[in-house]
Design an enzyme around this catalytic site. Structure first.
Site, mmCIF file in Angstrom:
data_model
loop_
_atom_site.group_PDB
_atom_site.id
_atom_site.type_symbol
_atom_site.label_atom_id
_atom_site.label_comp_id
_atom_site.label_asym_id
_atom_site.label_seq_id
_atom_site.Cartn_x
_atom_site.Cartn_y
_atom_site.Cartn_z
ATOM 1 N N CYS A 170 8.004 18.479 -44.545
ATOM 2 C CA CYS A 170 7.513 19.564 -43.593
ATOM 3 C C CYS A 170 7.294 19.023 -42.072
ATOM 4 C CB CYS A 170 6.332 20.489 -44.032
ATOM 5 S SG CYS A 170 6.649 20.880 -45.427
ATOM 6 N N HIS A 212 3.280 23.792 -38.147
ATOM 7 C CA HIS A 212 4.123 23.974 -39.216
ATOM 8 C C HIS A 212 3.764 25.345 -39.936
ATOM 9 C CE1 HIS A 212 5.970 23.774 -43.175
ATOM 10 N NE2 HIS A 212 4.853 23.379 -43.774
ATOM 11 N N ASN A 215 7.225 29.645 -45.627
ATOM 12 C CA ASN A 215 7.230 28.281 -45.466
ATOM 13 C C ASN A 215 8.805 27.670 -45.427
ATOM 14 O OD1 ASN A 215 6.984 25.422 -45.595
ATOM 15 N ND2 ASN A 215 5.197 25.273 -46.692
HETATM 16 O O1 UT7 Z 1 4.453 23.163 -46.505
HETATM 17 C C1 UT7 Z 1 3.886 21.963 -47.095
HETATM 18 C C2 UT7 Z 1 2.310 22.084 -47.084
HETATM 19 N N1 UT7 Z 1 1.853 23.171 -47.960
HETATM 20 C C3 UT7 Z 1 0.710 23.791 -47.726
HETATM 21 O O2 UT7 Z 1 0.172 23.367 -46.759
HETATM 22 C C4 UT7 Z 1 0.250 24.499 -48.701
HETATM 23 C C5 UT7 Z 1 -1.434 24.523 -49.083
HETATM 24 N N2 UT7 Z 1 -2.030 25.149 -49.835
HETATM 25 C C6 UT7 Z 1 -2.198 26.628 -49.802
HETATM 26 O O3 UT7 Z 1 -1.719 27.173 -48.807
HETATM 27 C C7 UT7 Z 1 -2.828 27.366 -50.597
HETATM 28 O O4 UT7 Z 1 -3.657 26.390 -51.464
HETATM 29 C C8 UT7 Z 1 -2.243 28.355 -51.728
HETATM 30 C C9 UT7 Z 1 -1.620 29.439 -50.580
HETATM 31 C C10 UT7 Z 1 -0.839 27.684 -52.264
HETATM 32 C C11 UT7 Z 1 -2.855 28.992 -52.775
HETATM 33 O O5 UT7 Z 1 -3.992 29.778 -52.145
HETATM 34 P P1 UT7 Z 1 -5.406 29.216 -52.420
HETATM 35 O O6 UT7 Z 1 -6.474 30.225 -51.932
HETATM 36 O O7 UT7 Z 1 -5.773 28.090 -52.700
HETATM 37 O O8 UT7 Z 1 -5.409 29.736 -54.226
HETATM 38 P P2 UT7 Z 1 -5.903 28.883 -55.348
HETATM 39 O O9 UT7 Z 1 -4.706 28.057 -55.823
HETATM 40 O O10 UT7 Z 1 -7.331 28.529 -55.279
HETATM 41 O O11 UT7 Z 1 -5.731 30.209 -56.764
HETATM 42 C C12 UT7 Z 1 -6.821 31.282 -56.579
HETATM 43 C C13 UT7 Z 1 -6.278 32.169 -57.700
HETATM 44 C C14 UT7 Z 1 -6.066 31.616 -59.030
HETATM 45 O O12 UT7 Z 1 -6.654 32.531 -59.971
HETATM 46 P P3 UT7 Z 1 -7.934 32.133 -60.831
HETATM 47 O O13 UT7 Z 1 -7.684 30.693 -61.418
HETATM 48 O O14 UT7 Z 1 -9.187 32.048 -59.778
HETATM 49 O O15 UT7 Z 1 -8.052 33.319 -61.562
HETATM 50 C C15 UT7 Z 1 -4.628 31.413 -58.967
HETATM 51 O O16 UT7 Z 1 -4.017 31.560 -60.457
HETATM 52 O O17 UT7 Z 1 -5.065 33.069 -57.297
HETATM 53 C C16 UT7 Z 1 -4.316 32.887 -58.304
HETATM 54 N N3 UT7 Z 1 -2.624 32.866 -57.876
HETATM 55 C C17 UT7 Z 1 -2.178 34.012 -57.455
HETATM 56 N N4 UT7 Z 1 -2.532 35.573 -57.759
HETATM 57 C C18 UT7 Z 1 -1.533 36.238 -57.253
HETATM 58 C C19 UT7 Z 1 -2.171 31.910 -57.331
HETATM 59 N N5 UT7 Z 1 -0.947 32.464 -57.058
HETATM 60 C C20 UT7 Z 1 -1.087 33.660 -56.929
HETATM 61 C C21 UT7 Z 1 -0.160 34.736 -56.586
HETATM 62 N N6 UT7 Z 1 -0.411 35.820 -56.840
HETATM 63 N N7 UT7 Z 1 1.132 34.401 -56.037
#
Ligand code: UT7
Length: 333
Positions: free
Chosen positions: A115, A260, A290
């Site tokens: 990225c 980004h 993204n």
């Molecule tokens: O381009 C390269 C650089 N990439 C980035 O900068 C991405 C960086 N990371 C992020 O933007 C975020 O970490 C994500 C958007 C990928 C995830 O968001 P988050 O707020 O960190 O969510 P999380 O991974 O902490 O997950 C929270 C909950 C989990 O459920 P539990 O374990 O709390 O029950 C996940 O299983 O959300 C769940 N979850 C979803 N729920 C509904 C994960 N993906 C989804 C989804 N829909 N698509």
């Protein structure tokens, strides 16, 4: 403000596939919701390839940028394509774009900094231009994340889209330019998509060489979202601050920061850290998701076309992503 040899952006172009996938479409393939995706990422829809290859998106963006610069293809002295989702190991995406443009025998290279690719490419272009023998560089960021996204993994598939955007750069003497580039390979395992494997009849060892990297199913993209999030919220402001410091300006002197487009929450956190209002941050993530290295020039394209960014504005491109890589460059549009 320190003035030095910099770059002038003389042309811009963008191309995205017609096909789109909205949050509601993902509700049908994985356990997710429009509400979750919108709140956690800011994404509403993305463009997805309907079979058009990566190079083709890049070619169409490049053609627009060349026309916008008012130059002939033969005027281009170097093509730098940035992609982590090429169509071939070889030939390079840059060579395929050159073939499509026609009437060119200039050097053509690909770089892969995930990225951060566009920021790295602009800085490379500036260094070639500063040497003087190359007069114009075409930078093309072309990405099709749909190629290696696992559409059964809700934590990654909802994030990514496909797009290409291009700029024509020329040398500009005595102007605002500074850059800060960095990489932290110790975080390599947090964002990885493995290369394809072939059968090797001479191989004697069955076990995998331990590379201390994830071993994804097929070549799917694996991301430790939390780790990358932590990295991104530090890397983004650090890169902007360091690039500004080198130019002897403060971030609030910038007219626009083009980050980004990975997650609107990352951008909000970084803006707070930098003491900037969200008005300074250019966003178009809701419409594209993204798109890796294409996301910065794609957001820049929209901001220029809408009049948000004008000639003479001080802008900062800032990227972060796989590698882990990050970086920023500050320049006058
Ligand atoms: O381009 C390269 C650089 N990439 C980035 O900068 C991405 C960086 N990371 C992020 O933007 C975020 O970490 C994500 C958007 C990928 C995830 O968001 P988050 O707020 O960190 O969510 P999380 O991974 O902490 O997950 C929270 C909950 C989990 O459920 P539990 O374990 O709390 O029950 C996940 O299983 O959300 C769940 N979850 C979803 N729920 C509904 C994960 N993906 C989804 C989804 N829909 N698509």
């Amino acid at each position: 403000m320190i003035r030095s040899v910099g770059v002038k952006i003389t042309g811009i172009g963008r191309y995205v596939p017609q096909l789109t996938a909205a949050n509601a479409d993902y509700e049908r393939i994985v356990d997710t919701s429009d509400e979750w995706i919108t709140q956690r990422t800011g994404i509403k829809t993305r463009h997805i390839s309907d079979g058009e290859p990566t190079y083709y998106l890049g070619l169409r963006a490049a053609q627009e940028a060349v026309a916008d610069a008012g130059i002939e293809v033969s005027d281009i002295g170097l093509i730098i394509a940035t992609t982590c989702t090429p169509d071939y190991y070889t030939p390079s995406t840059a060579c395929l774009i050159q073939r499509g443009l026609g009437d060119s025998d200039c050097p053509a290279i690909d770089i892969n900094c995930a990225c951060s690719g566009f920021v790295y490419a602009v800085d490379m272009a500036r260094r070639y231009l500063a040497c003087g023998d190359i007069k114009r560089v075409l930078v093309v960021a072309a990405e099709e994340l749909s190629k290696f996204v696992d559409y059964t993994d809700r934590s990654t598939c909802i994030l990514f889209g496909d797009a290409a955007a291009a700029v024509v750069l020329e040398k500009s003497d005595d102007t605002l330019y500074s850059s800060f580039l960095a990489a932290d390979g110790s975080g390599a395992r947090f964002l990885a998509a493995r290369a394809l494997l072939t059968e090797n009849p001479f191989r004697q060892h069955d076990s995998e060489f331990d590379m201390d990297m994830p071993v994804p199913n097929k070549h799917y993209l694996l991301q430790d979202g939390k780790e990358v999030y932590k990295f991104a919220t530090k890397a983004l402001p650090k890169a902007v601050e360091n690039a500004c410091k080198k130019a002897d300006i403060t971030p609030d002197e910038l007219d626009a920061v083009i980050p980004h487009q990975a997650n609107v929450r990352i951008i909000e956190t970084a803006a707070k850290h930098l003491g900037l209002s969200m008005d300074k941050m250019i966003l178009n993530i809701s419409d594209y998701g993204n798109t890796s290295s294409a996301s910065i020039p794609n957001a820049f394209y929209d901001a220029v076309k809408s009049g948000r960014i004008k000639r003479g504005d001080k802008v900062c491109f800032v990227g972060f992503g796989g590698g882990l890589t990050y970086g920023a460059c500050v320049l006058e549009f």
